[in-house]
Motif scaffolding. Sequence first.
Motif, PDB file in Angstrom:
ATOM      1  N   THR A 280       0.819  -1.214   0.000  1.00  0.00           N
ATOM      2  CA  THR A 280       0.000   0.000   0.000  1.00  0.00           C
ATOM      3  C   THR A 280       0.858   1.272   0.000  1.00  0.00           C
ATOM      4  O   THR A 280       0.384   2.350   0.321  1.00  0.00           O
ATOM      5  N   GLY A 281       2.118   1.110  -0.329  1.00  0.00           N
ATOM      6  CA  GLY A 281       3.037   2.257  -0.323  1.00  0.00           C
ATOM      7  C   GLY A 281       2.842   3.154  -1.532  1.00  0.00           C
ATOM      8  O   GLY A 281       1.935   2.946  -2.354  1.00  0.00           O
TER       9      GLY A 281
ATOM     10  N   MET B 217      -2.766   0.153  -5.399  1.00  0.00           N
ATOM     11  CA  MET B 217      -3.518   1.317  -4.949  1.00  0.00           C
ATOM     12  C   MET B 217      -4.144   2.110  -6.106  1.00  0.00           C
ATOM     13  O   MET B 217      -4.934   3.012  -5.889  1.00  0.00           O
ATOM     14  N   ASP B 218      -3.730   1.743  -7.342  1.00  0.00           N
ATOM     15  CA  ASP B 218      -4.341   2.416  -8.496  1.00  0.00           C
ATOM     16  C   ASP B 218      -5.837   2.094  -8.570  1.00  0.00           C
ATOM     17  O   ASP B 218      -6.625   2.873  -9.089  1.00  0.00           O
TER      18      ASP B 218
ATOM     19  N   ARG C 225      -6.587  -4.695   1.861  1.00  0.00           N
ATOM     20  CA  ARG C 225      -6.107  -5.576   2.940  1.00  0.00           C
ATOM     21  C   ARG C 225      -5.222  -6.699   2.364  1.00  0.00           C
ATOM     22  O   ARG C 225      -4.140  -6.974   2.886  1.00  0.00           O
ATOM     23  N   ILE C 226      -5.659  -7.290   1.263  1.00  0.00           N
ATOM     24  CA  ILE C 226      -4.871  -8.404   0.683  1.00  0.00           C
ATOM     25  C   ILE C 226      -3.507  -7.888   0.211  1.00  0.00           C
ATOM     26  O   ILE C 226      -2.474  -8.530   0.423  1.00  0.00           O
ATOM     27  N   ALA C 227      -3.522  -6.717  -0.414  1.00  0.00           N
ATOM     28  CA  ALA C 227      -2.241  -6.139  -0.875  1.00  0.00           C
ATOM     29  C   ALA C 227      -1.296  -5.963   0.309  1.00  0.00           C
ATOM     30  O   ALA C 227      -0.095  -6.280   0.225  1.00  0.00           O
ATOM     31  N   GLU C 228      -1.833  -5.500   1.420  1.00  0.00           N
ATOM     32  CA  GLU C 228      -1.030  -5.267   2.621  1.00  0.00           C
ATOM     33  C   GLU C 228      -0.475  -6.591   3.171  1.00  0.00           C
ATOM     34  O   GLU C 228       0.717  -6.704   3.494  1.00  0.00           O
TER      35      GLU C 228
END
Lengths: 376, 432
Positions: free
Chosen positions: B286-287, B293-294, B304-307
């Motif tokens: 999520t950076g 985040m696009d 949440r999954i990306a994190e």
Amino acid sequence: MQKSKHTHASTGSDDSRKSACNRVVAWLDARFHLEGLRTFFAHKQVPMHKHSIWYYLGGISLFFFVIQVTTGVLLLFYYRPSAESAFESVQFIMTDVHFGWLIRSVHSWSANLMVLSVFLHLFSVFFLRAYRAPRELTWVSGVLMLFLVMGFGFSGYLLPWNELAFFATKVGTEIVAVVPVIGKPLMIFLRGGEDVTGATLTRFFAIHVAVLPMLFIALLGFHLLMVQLQGMSIPPGVVKKQRRIKMMPFFPNFLLRDLLGWVVALGCLVAIAALFPWELGVKADPFAPAPAGIRPEWYFVFMFETLKYIPAKVGFIDGEVLGILGFGLVAFLLLCVPFLYEKTGGRSARLFAALGIVALIFMLVMTAISYLGGLG
Amino acid sequence: MPILKHALAFSLVLFFLQQTLFAQEEEKQPRDSCVWCHLENEEEPEEPAHAMQEDIHAENGLSCVDCHGGDAGLGFDEDEEAAMDPAKGYIGAPEKKDIPRFCARCHSDPGYMRRFNPRVATDQYDRYKTSVHGQLLLRGDEKVAACTDCHGAHGVLSFKDPRSPVYALNIPATCGKCHADREYMAGYRVAKDVVEEYKKGVHGITLLEKGDQAAPACNDCHGNHGAVPPGIPAIGFVCGQCHLNNSELFAESPHKQAFAEEELPECETCHDNHAIEHPTDAMLGTGEESICMDCHEEGSDGYRIAEVLYAKIDSLKLRLSAADSLLQVARKAGMEVSEPLYQLNEANQFLIQGRTMIHSLSEGKVDSLTARGIGLAIEAYEQGLQAIDELQFRRKGLAVSLVFILLLALGLYLKIREIDSRTVFREEEVRV
């Protein structure tokens, strides 16, 4: 009162120890007739002069040899001489065997220090002209031992079966093949076939732990016997200046000094071996391309480098053949030094010294060139 | 009589010599009137005759007339027309619109082509007709590429020859002759910066800078004779030719349907098409550099999954880095740590597999890989710690040993002094 009692008691135990010791000596004496030997050592004297320090190099070399035999035997308990398991067994010695790393590191470092001290011993004897009659055979046996020491180094280098050693042995044995007539068969004999394989490893192992030690011990026995029979040579320069020379009893004065040298050598050896453990590298892969920077052990480097700079053809002779024959000739002349010196009636002392210096500088320069990356 | 014999023999030798020399003279003259005329006649261009010397057709025994027709045996006596007689099948140089058909006379004939190479493809013309180039040419647009624009007309070389314009390393430049020329490409709907973008991308760098022919050139994704932009539905399959695992994992992921619904091109949406950057872990999570985040907003499931996925990969990376640093310290100090370093390599494989598994978006699957990698990295780290402990033990052992050795040396030195003080050193007379 108490003090005198104590003194009295300790004198009593000293007396009993002395008498026990005397009984053992008497027992041995009756069987081995040690009296003559004792008398010999009691009367043996070592000359004291400004060059006496060089007398210790032979003893230091002997000390390293004893270390080599001891650590070598310990390594034999775990080492397995085959292409499949040699590397793994050395790895096992270094990681799992208690103090195995130290034994192997001491063996490798001591080998190098032994070569160094043998070279220094040779040059000191050469420049002090200690090879003069009647010590010709002491010199010859010493030079032969130097060749054997180099053989020990060459054969031992391959035993861990790592990449650098594998390719260095390949190059080294290829050079042997250059010798006219006997070169190729000699290379096949050394390799146990056309290529460096597991057969080469077992051969080098046999040479390293059986053939060379037998020859070396025989020569060493002869060398030490000659030294004892003839005593230490006094350099002609010292004799010219001094008519009378102070002598030191061999036992115990000189022997204790020898012992001190050995203890110092042991301290240095242990420190180097512990601080800079000998690396193992990666396992040899005969199908991999040769890695960059293959170089033999440092004491062969001057020859290896020299061969690089000899032109491909010198007249009608192959440059490499000429180089190898040249080194062979130098080795032969080295053996003959005392006889050549005697033949000139000692008049060529300056020439010999000059040649020795040139040879020494040549070896140092060629080695330095190699380690600094060649002549561009 | 012997003189007569010698004279006869001499004349025979002379006769044969003359015959041989004459024959050689004749050899120097081209037997092909096309080549002869193009080299001798200043009005005709020399280039085709020179280029044909290295042409793959000529290497296979074909000559000018095999393509252009006519009779190369005629026309030596300034009667050029005899060689270029349409009655003898002469068709001359084809017009641009006819070139594909011109080449296809042979290249679409499997029976004929088999004589030269039984495995050679003979569907180039059919494919060409389906390509954008072929379609436009059929509609009369002669600016598009035909066979000779990419392969050359005379002097055609095998695609395996590094000098060939269709050799893998030369393809971007060959396509770029038109596709990188903004002026030439004006009026067409395709992007004008594709070649520039490709060169900046990971594929272009790998192929053109590193010379690794495993990397794709233009034709590997777009096709060569049937060149078309892959289009949104097909892009996943195009990338999947090489990136098979990523493609399969993506196909099973929730992204597959979501992308289809949004009409987003599969791989390109995250990785771009021509200027494909080397993927980094920062693209995940999520950076600021995250591409997740696009599309995904904070608080969403995707966020949440990306994190979580980023945390798993990052955690394994940190473990690997810590173990590697420690083992390198031990190795530099001379410790034998090749086994844990090997183990670390294995753990690194799990990192690579974990990064690929990201395409599945499955927390469980990524975790099963990263957890195994972390396990191995921890073991390697512990072995590193043991090596460092062993190193400390060795140093202490050395210090203690040296103290003993020093004391022994000191004792010996004192003993020597003591004995020397009691010894009477004799002097002996020596002789030279």
